[in-house]
Design a protein around this motif. Structure first.
Motif, PDB file in Angstrom:
ATOM      1  N   VAL A   1       3.240   2.484   9.609  1.00  0.00           N
ATOM      2  CA  VAL A   1       2.223   2.295   8.583  1.00  0.00           C
ATOM      3  C   VAL A   1       2.879   1.788   7.317  1.00  0.00           C
ATOM      4  CG1 VAL A   1       1.792   4.175   6.927  1.00  0.00           C
ATOM      5  CG2 VAL A   1       0.003   3.469   8.447  1.00  0.00           C
ATOM      6  N   LYS A   2       2.166   0.973   6.631  1.00  0.00           N
ATOM      7  CA  LYS A   2       2.623   0.629   5.283  1.00  0.00           C
ATOM      8  C   LYS A   2       1.481   0.970   4.349  1.00  0.00           C
ATOM      9  CE  LYS A   2       3.919  -2.928   2.106  1.00  0.00           C
ATOM     10  NZ  LYS A   2       3.551  -4.261   1.666  1.00  0.00           N
ATOM     11  N   ALA A   3       1.668   1.945   3.537  1.00  0.00           N
ATOM     12  CA  ALA A   3       0.596   2.362   2.649  1.00  0.00           C
ATOM     13  C   ALA A   3       0.679   1.599   1.352  1.00  0.00           C
ATOM     14  CB  ALA A   3       0.700   3.853   2.376  1.00  0.00           C
ATOM     15  N   GLU A   4      -0.399   0.951   1.006  1.00  0.00           N
ATOM     16  CA  GLU A   4      -0.522   0.315  -0.294  1.00  0.00           C
ATOM     17  C   GLU A   4      -1.435   1.236  -1.081  1.00  0.00           C
ATOM     18  OE1 GLU A   4       1.146  -2.107  -1.100  1.00  0.00           O
ATOM     19  OE2 GLU A   4       1.546  -3.383   0.625  1.00  0.00           O
ATOM     20  N   VAL A   5      -0.882   1.933  -2.031  1.00  0.00           N
ATOM     21  CA  VAL A   5      -1.636   3.010  -2.638  1.00  0.00           C
ATOM     22  C   VAL A   5      -2.199   2.594  -3.980  1.00  0.00           C
ATOM     23  CG1 VAL A   5      -1.576   5.402  -3.355  1.00  0.00           C
ATOM     24  CG2 VAL A   5      -0.117   4.602  -1.502  1.00  0.00           C
TER      25      VAL A   5
ATOM     26  N   LEU B   1      -0.235  10.144   5.164  1.00  0.00           N
ATOM     27  CA  LEU B   1      -0.114   8.854   5.843  1.00  0.00           C
ATOM     28  C   LEU B   1      -0.499   8.969   7.318  1.00  0.00           C
ATOM     29  CD1 LEU B   1       3.125   7.193   4.463  1.00  0.00           C
ATOM     30  CD2 LEU B   1       0.783   6.392   4.247  1.00  0.00           C
TER      31      LEU B   1
ATOM     32  N   LEU C   1      -7.428  10.167   1.017  1.00  0.00           N
ATOM     33  CA  LEU C   1      -6.464   9.436   1.825  1.00  0.00           C
ATOM     34  C   LEU C   1      -5.999   8.172   1.094  1.00  0.00           C
ATOM     35  CD1 LEU C   1      -8.101   9.751   5.359  1.00  0.00           C
ATOM     36  CD2 LEU C   1      -6.175  11.033   4.430  1.00  0.00           C
ATOM     37  N   PRO C   2      -4.784   7.748   1.373  1.00  0.00           N
ATOM     38  CA  PRO C   2      -4.270   6.558   0.682  1.00  0.00           C
ATOM     39  C   PRO C   2      -4.859   5.272   1.254  1.00  0.00           C
ATOM     40  CG  PRO C   2      -2.666   7.360   2.267  1.00  0.00           C
ATOM     41  CD  PRO C   2      -3.794   8.356   2.267  1.00  0.00           C
ATOM     42  N   ASP C   3      -4.772   4.222   0.462  1.00  0.00           N
ATOM     43  CA  ASP C   3      -5.130   2.898   0.964  1.00  0.00           C
ATOM     44  C   ASP C   3      -4.045   2.433   1.925  1.00  0.00           C
ATOM     45  OD1 ASP C   3      -7.264   3.047  -0.671  1.00  0.00           O
ATOM     46  OD2 ASP C   3      -6.610   1.522  -2.089  1.00  0.00           O
ATOM     47  N   LEU C   4      -4.443   1.633   2.884  1.00  0.00           N
ATOM     48  CA  LEU C   4      -3.506   1.192   3.913  1.00  0.00           C
ATOM     49  C   LEU C   4      -3.709  -0.274   4.260  1.00  0.00           C
ATOM     50  CD1 LEU C   4      -3.850   3.957   6.655  1.00  0.00           C
ATOM     51  CD2 LEU C   4      -1.890   3.618   5.175  1.00  0.00           C
ATOM     52  N   SER C   5      -2.672  -0.899   4.719  1.00  0.00           N
ATOM     53  CA  SER C   5      -2.816  -2.193   5.392  1.00  0.00           C
ATOM     54  C   SER C   5      -1.881  -2.161   6.588  1.00  0.00           C
ATOM     55  CB  SER C   5      -2.456  -3.340   4.452  1.00  0.00           C
ATOM     56  OG  SER C   5      -1.153  -3.171   3.937  1.00  0.00           O
ATOM     57  N   GLN C   6      -2.369  -2.651   7.717  1.00  0.00           N
ATOM     58  CA  GLN C   6      -1.561  -2.568   8.924  1.00  0.00           C
ATOM     59  C   GLN C   6      -1.907  -3.708   9.867  1.00  0.00           C
ATOM     60  OE1 GLN C   6      -1.592   1.296  10.721  1.00  0.00           O
ATOM     61  NE2 GLN C   6       0.160   0.858  12.022  1.00  0.00           N
TER      62      GLN C   6
END
Lengths: 217, 328
Positions: free
Chosen positions: A142-146, A174, B275-280
């Motif tokens: 996962v890459k979290a863009e917060v 995450l 919950l955090p924002d995500l891109s995947q």
């Protein structure tokens, strides 16, 4: 179609070929012997016009690579500009104009890069991995863009500014977020598999519940 | 310089209205796509194929028979954990251990079945079709290669290999905007016209059911809701649903398609933006999650689709409340 491709080749020689036409030419050239010969003739003519040695060098691969690198370059610009979900309202515009540059200027940059590849032997810097790392983490957990929790939609400028503050995200959060995302992906897969009779706005009475019914949890 | 436009929609009209010529005479890309769709709907076959996503390879065994004129397709995945899928009409039955997960059972024919005139029109509006002029061979059969090249850089390209005699899909490549391979499948062995015996399979007896969207859905058109202000050209909403759960919390789902690729917009009201924002991204599939507030309500915006990641991010970022969707 061949006439169209030849027109695109001619346009390329005239400096009028856009990136999509160029890609189409190169793809076609790669799969059709007759067009490949035509392409070589155009290259030969171009070399003679530029008073260069008329060697039988196929530059299509080099041009394609230059295009790819240019695309990655544009992507990096966009990523720099948009930083996660910052600039929510402006992002589509940013895509069209690539980092604030007008589209014609981007096309000009692409054309310049291609020209450089043809004329000067293409000294190419591959930004690919940089772009991919910056934008998306393929095959990684996962890459979290917060962004700040719940950026107000009514204040896109605020979204942009708050997106730059990156609060710490725990591994548990995450993991939980990724599990939720997996459910969305699964639901998309299931719905997309049903794209058969595509009546606009056909309402699925239990849309979103089908997936739940389907999963033996 | 003169640039000519081929009246492909006219061709589609004539193909649908009049009798189709023998398959061996098919020449145009649109005609081949129609042949492909027809072959998937009306051909019995049995074969083994290999399928790859990224650097992951799988082998599959597929059998299709016709039951009362309708295809009944059984897929057995021979690599990884044992799993099977049966598709018949609007029903999918899946048999496997554990929960159903995303990507567990890829459909190699996705997007090419039940190709209607409107879908083909949308495909032709977004892709240029090129029939490659060189003989090819897959699974011991003569194949025709048809390339679907996107007219814009916001979608992926498809290279298809169709059986010269029947139009059945023998192989496909999905390529990103840089020409990198995202997905690939090839039949290694294929028997066409071989009807396998119809008997209740293990999947049919013990599999769990996934309802595929039926044709009797109620058509609605939203007056207002969450909507992207940016959608790549050629994509149209093909399904929309809005519902409230028992806690009066709203959920919206919109499926957009350009005839081949699709993306789904999910909007869910959430108690808080915990919950955090995500891109995947998973090869061809990209997803973005962002959280927003509107007044004192919190929403999770999720976008999932088979598009370039940057495009998915653009669309997700443009989603906002819209009071005039119906007037668009």
């Amino acid at each position: 179609m061949k006439d169209r491709i030849k027109e695109s080749m001619s346009a390329l020689c005239d400096g009028e070929c856009n990136e999509l036409e160029l890609r189409r030419v190169l793809n076609y050239v790669g799969s059709d012997a007759e067009m490949r010969e035509e392409w070589r003739r155009y290259q030969l003519i171009g070399a003679l016009m530029r008073d260069e040695p008329a060697g039988a060098v196929d530059l299509s691969g080099r041009i394609m690579k230059a295009l790819d690198d240019e695309r990655e370059f544009v992507d990096v610009i966009e990523e720099d500009q948009t930083d996660a979900f910052a600039g929510a309202v402006e992002q589509p515009v940013a895509r069209k104009t690539a980092g604030g540059m007008p589209q014609w200027l981007v096309s000009g940059a692409v054309a310049a890069s291609v020209t450089l590849a043809v004329l000067a032997g293409a000294r190419i810097v591959n930004e690919q991995s940089l772009s991919e790392q910056a934008m998306f983490a393929a095959q990684q957990p996962v890459k979290a863009e917060v962004a700040a929790p719940a950026a107000p939609v009514s204040q896109p400028a605020m979204v942009a500014s708050t997106a730059k503050s990156v609060p710490a995200v725990s591994a548990e959060e995450l993991s939980q977020a990724q599990q939720v995302l997996q459910q969305y992906v699964l639901e998309h897969e299931e719905q997309a598999a049903g794209v058969a009779e595509s009546d606009p706005f056909a309402r699925v009475a239990n849309f979103g519940q089908n997936g739940n019914q389907a999963k033996p949890r | 310089m003169m640039r000519t436009q081929v009246p492909l929609s006219l061709l589609v009209f004539f193909l649908l209205v009049f009798q189709l010529p023998p398959v061996a005479h098919a020449s145009g890309g649109a005609e081949w796509l129609l042949r492909l769709s027809q072959a998937l709907a009306a051909t019995s076959f049995h074969g083994d194929l290999v399928y790859s996503e990224g650097d992951q390879w799988q082998s599959l065994m597929i059998s299709q028979s016709l039951v009362d004129g309708q295809p009944r397709r059984q897929t057995e995945f021979l690599t990884g954990e044992p799993r099977q899928q049966l598709r018949q009409g609007s029903t999918l039955l899946c048999l496997h251990n554990g929960p159903h997960r995303a990507g567990l059972m890829p459909d190699v024919f996705k997007g090419f079945e039940q190709l209607t005139a409107s879908r083909l029109d949308r495909i032709l509006a977004s892709y240029s079709l090129v029939v490659v002029d060189s003989p090819q061979r897959i699974a011991g059969r003569s194949a025709v290669q048809v390339n679907l090249m996107p007219d814009t850089s916001d979608r992926f390209a498809y290279h298809l290999w169709l059986d010269q005699d029947t139009g059945l899909l023998l192989g496909s490549d999905l390529l990103d905007t840089s020409g990198r391979l995202l997905q690939r499948f090839r039949f290694a062995r294929l028997e066409i016209g071989a009807d396998t015996p119809i008997s209740p399979s293990e999947t049919e007896l013990h599999g769990h059911r996934i309802a595929v969207v039926g044709a009797d859905d109620v058509v609605t058109y939203p007056e207002s809701g969450w909507w992207p202000s940016f959608v790549p050209s050629g994509y149209e909403p093909v399904r929309y649903a809005r519902s409230a759960d028992s806690s009066d919390v709203w959920h919206e789902r919109v499926l957009f398609s350009d005839g081949l690729a699709s993306f789904t917009l999910f909007v869910d009201e959430v108690p808080d933006a915990g919950l955090p924002d995500l891109s995947q991204r998973w090869n061809a599939t990209a997803a973005v999650v962002r959280h927003v507030t509107d007044g004192d309500r919190h929403y999770r915006i999720t976008l999932v689709g088979e598009l370039p990641p940057a495009v998915v991010a653009d669309i997700a970022a443009s989603v906002r409340p819209d009071d005039h969707i119906a007037h668009r």
